[in-house]
Scaffold this motif. Structure first.
Motif, short mmCIF file in Angstrom:
data_model
loop_
_atom_site.label_atom_id
_atom_site.label_comp_id
_atom_site.label_asym_id
_atom_site.label_seq_id
_atom_site.Cartn_x
_atom_site.Cartn_y
_atom_site.Cartn_z
N ARG A 80 11.10 11.87 19.41
CA ARG A 80 10.88 12.11 17.99
C ARG A 80 12.21 12.37 17.27
N THR A 95 13.70 9.14 16.86
CA THR A 95 12.97 8.44 15.82
C THR A 95 13.33 9.01 14.46
N SER A 103 16.69 7.87 13.53
CA SER A 103 16.62 6.47 13.10
C SER A 103 16.02 6.40 11.70
N THR A 104 14.94 7.16 11.50
CA THR A 104 14.27 7.16 10.21
C THR A 104 15.19 7.72 9.15
#
Length: 187
Positions: free
Chosen positions: A151, A154, A157-158
């Motif tokens: 997460r 992620t 990355s987000t």
């Protein structure tokens, strides 16, 4: 051999014969001497028996003394036998009491040991359950940590994408503003 009571050798004793005996003695002293020798020999023979009566008497006294001592020894032996029997009975009773006490203590120690073993088994089971729960918690924590890492990656990355979109929006905004100012300036 019998001893005659009369000088003539007969055993007739009487007062009339005494005078005759006296005359016979005076007339024939050799017969009297023979009689006296026989009397001395018989006295010597009887003296042996009289002397033996003395030791026999002491032997009888010794027998009586030994019999009394034997009775005392038998009595003492009987008392000792009775006392030893009583002592044996007392020793058996004491040994039985000691054995009973030792058995009771051994049973108590055995019960305590069994309680400790049962407690140790319960503690071991609880420890195994706690260890299993800890392993599960660690596995869960490892899974959560791995999920968090995923997460986080992620999210990173987000966030990078958001930053890129923000940069694009800012660039588009600046371009719109520039076009809007150009439009306004053209008016």
């Amino acid at each position: 051999m019998s001893i005659s009571t009369d000088i003539s050798g007969s055993s007739n004793v009487g007062g009339a014969n005494q005078l005759l005996d006296l005359l016979s003695l005076v007339s024939n002293p050799a017969v009297y001497k023979n009689k006296i020798d026989a009397l001395e020999a018989a006295t010597a023979e009887n003296k042996k028996f009289v002397e033996l009566v003395g030791p026999a008497d002491s032997i009888v006294k010794m027998r009586e003394s030994i019999a009394l001592e034997l009775a005392d020894v038998k009595s003492t032996a009987a008392e000792a036998k009775k006392k030893s029997a009583e002592t044996v009975v007392e020793a058996k009773v004491q040994a039985a009491d000691m054995l009973s006490d030792a058995q009771a203590k051994a049973n108590a120690l055995k019960a305590e040991a069994q309680a400790l073993v049962d407690e140790a088994k319960a503690d071991t089971a609880a420890t195994k359950a706690a260890l299993s729960a800890a392993k599960k918690a660690k596995a869960d924590a490892d899974a959560i940590s791995a999920d968090f890492a995923v997460r986080s990656q992620t999210l990173a990355s987000t966030q990078a994408e958001v930053e890129a979109i923000k940069a694009e929006i800012k660039a588009a905004k600046e371009e719109i503003l520039a076009k809007h100012q150009e439009f306004l300036a053209s008016l």
